[in-house]
Design a protein around this motif. Structure first.
Motif, short mmCIF file in Angstrom:
data_model
loop_
_atom_site.label_atom_id
_atom_site.label_comp_id
_atom_site.label_asym_id
_atom_site.label_seq_id
_atom_site.Cartn_x
_atom_site.Cartn_y
_atom_site.Cartn_z
N GLY A 45 41.30 64.50 6.48
CA GLY A 45 41.75 63.56 7.58
C GLY A 45 42.65 62.38 6.96
N PRO A 46 42.76 61.51 7.63
CA PRO A 46 43.36 60.08 7.15
C PRO A 46 42.33 59.26 6.50
N PHE A 47 43.21 58.47 5.52
CA PHE A 47 42.09 57.39 4.99
C PHE A 47 42.67 56.20 5.59
N VAL A 48 42.45 54.85 5.26
CA VAL A 48 43.06 53.71 5.71
C VAL A 48 44.18 53.25 4.95
N TRP A 49 44.97 52.53 5.48
CA TRP A 49 46.43 51.92 4.85
C TRP A 49 45.71 50.71 3.94
N HIS A 50 46.06 50.58 2.68
CA HIS A 50 45.82 49.66 1.63
C HIS A 50 46.40 49.62 0.39
N GLN A 51 46.25 48.55 -0.31
CA GLN A 51 46.99 48.52 -1.61
C GLN A 51 45.93 48.16 -2.52
N HIS A 52 46.30 48.09 -3.78
CA HIS A 52 45.76 47.56 -5.04
C HIS A 52 46.57 46.64 -5.59
N GLU A 53 45.97 45.36 -5.54
CA GLU A 53 46.97 43.98 -6.12
C GLU A 53 47.06 44.29 -7.69
N ARG A 54 45.87 44.68 -8.39
CA ARG A 54 46.11 44.76 -9.76
C ARG A 54 45.97 46.05 -10.79
N GLU A 55 45.79 47.16 -9.87
CA GLU A 55 45.56 48.70 -10.33
C GLU A 55 46.41 49.38 -9.83
N ASP A 56 47.31 50.19 -10.98
CA ASP A 56 47.67 51.57 -10.61
C ASP A 56 46.81 52.44 -10.38
N GLU A 57 47.09 53.59 -9.48
CA GLU A 57 46.15 54.77 -9.21
C GLU A 57 46.93 56.30 -9.43
N LEU A 58 46.11 56.96 -10.29
CA LEU A 58 46.71 58.39 -10.33
C LEU A 58 45.98 59.31 -9.52
N PHE A 59 46.76 60.18 -8.65
CA PHE A 59 45.92 61.19 -7.66
C PHE A 59 46.75 62.53 -8.40
N LEU A 60 45.59 63.39 -8.89
CA LEU A 60 45.94 64.74 -9.26
C LEU A 60 45.10 65.63 -8.15
N VAL A 61 46.02 66.57 -7.53
CA VAL A 61 45.44 67.51 -6.59
C VAL A 61 44.88 68.64 -7.42
N VAL A 62 43.56 68.91 -7.31
CA VAL A 62 42.74 70.12 -8.03
C VAL A 62 43.05 71.28 -7.08
N ARG A 63 42.74 71.11 -5.79
CA ARG A 63 42.50 72.33 -4.87
C ARG A 63 43.15 71.72 -3.52
N GLY A 67 47.94 70.92 -8.70
CA GLY A 67 48.52 70.81 -10.09
C GLY A 67 49.58 69.85 -10.14
N GLU A 68 49.87 68.93 -9.00
CA GLU A 68 50.68 67.98 -8.91
C GLU A 68 50.04 66.73 -8.84
N LEU A 69 50.69 65.55 -9.25
CA LEU A 69 50.00 64.41 -9.40
C LEU A 69 51.10 63.29 -8.99
N LEU A 70 50.63 62.25 -8.63
CA LEU A 70 51.16 60.89 -8.25
C LEU A 70 50.74 59.71 -8.66
N VAL A 71 51.30 58.91 -9.35
CA VAL A 71 51.00 57.43 -9.50
C VAL A 71 51.58 56.58 -8.63
N VAL A 72 50.57 55.79 -8.00
CA VAL A 72 50.74 55.01 -6.81
C VAL A 72 50.88 53.60 -7.58
N PRO A 73 51.79 52.90 -7.92
CA PRO A 73 51.90 51.58 -8.55
C PRO A 73 51.17 50.42 -7.72
N ARG A 74 50.49 49.54 -8.80
CA ARG A 74 49.77 48.55 -7.99
C ARG A 74 50.79 47.59 -7.00
N GLY A 75 50.14 47.35 -5.96
CA GLY A 75 50.87 46.48 -4.84
C GLY A 75 51.57 47.43 -3.71
N VAL A 76 51.69 48.56 -3.97
CA VAL A 76 52.30 49.51 -2.96
C VAL A 76 51.29 49.99 -2.13
#
Length: 119
Positions: free
Chosen positions: A37-55, A72-81
Motif C-alpha cells: 500500500g501507500p506510505f506517508v509523504w515525508h522527507q529526511h532533513e539530514r539523511e539520504d536513503e537507499l531502497f533496494l528492491v529484493v522481491r 534488483g533495482e535501487l534508488l537513493v532518495v537524497p536528504r530533503g526530497v
C-alpha cells in the motif's frame, strides 16, 4: 562477523512498514522491510536513503514524478526530497540509511518506528 541471509531475515518479518536492522556498517543501518500500500509523504532533513528492491515492485512517488523499481533495482532518495513509497502488492526491500534515521522522517504517525528491532 556473521553472514546475513536476506531470505531468512525477510521470512521473520510478518508485518508491513516496520523495518528491522540486519547489519550495521560505518554508522549505517542495513534494514529489511516488507511494504504494501501507500506510505506517508515525508522527507529526511539530514539523511539520504537507499531502497533496494529484493522481491516485487515499488513505486517511489516524488512531488514532480514517480520512479518504478523492480527486483534488483535501487534508488537513493537524497536528504530533503519529499517522497512516498507505494507498493501495489507486497514488496520486500533492503534499506541503507544512517543509524537513528526515523522511518517516517519529519512526520510522526502510527507507522513511526523509533527504535527498530534487530533480527
Amino acid at each position: 562477523m556473521e553472514k546475513v541471509n536476506l531470505a531468512e531475515k525477510l521470512a521473520l518479518v510478518d508485518d508491513f512498514w516496520h523495518p528491522r536492522v540486519v547489519a550495521e556498517l560505518n554508522g549505517q543501518h542495513v534494514k529489511v522491510v516488507k511494504l504494501a500500500g501507500p506510505f506517508v509523504w515525508h522527507q529526511h532533513e539530514r539523511e539520504d536513503e537507499l531502497f533496494l528492491v529484493v522481491r516485487g515492485e515499488l513505486r517511489m512517488e516524488l512531488r514532480d514524478r514517480s520512479i518504478e523499481l523492480r527486483e534488483g533495482e535501487l534508488l537513493v532518495v537524497p536528504r530533503g526530497v519529499e517522497h512516498r513509497p507505494v507498493a501495489e502488492r507486497e514488496v520486500e526491500v533492503l534499506l541503507f540509511e544512517p543509524a537513528g534515521t526515523l522511518n517516517t522522517g519529519n512526520v510522526r504517525d502510527e507507522r513511526t518506528v523509533d527504535a527498530p528491532e534487530r533480527i
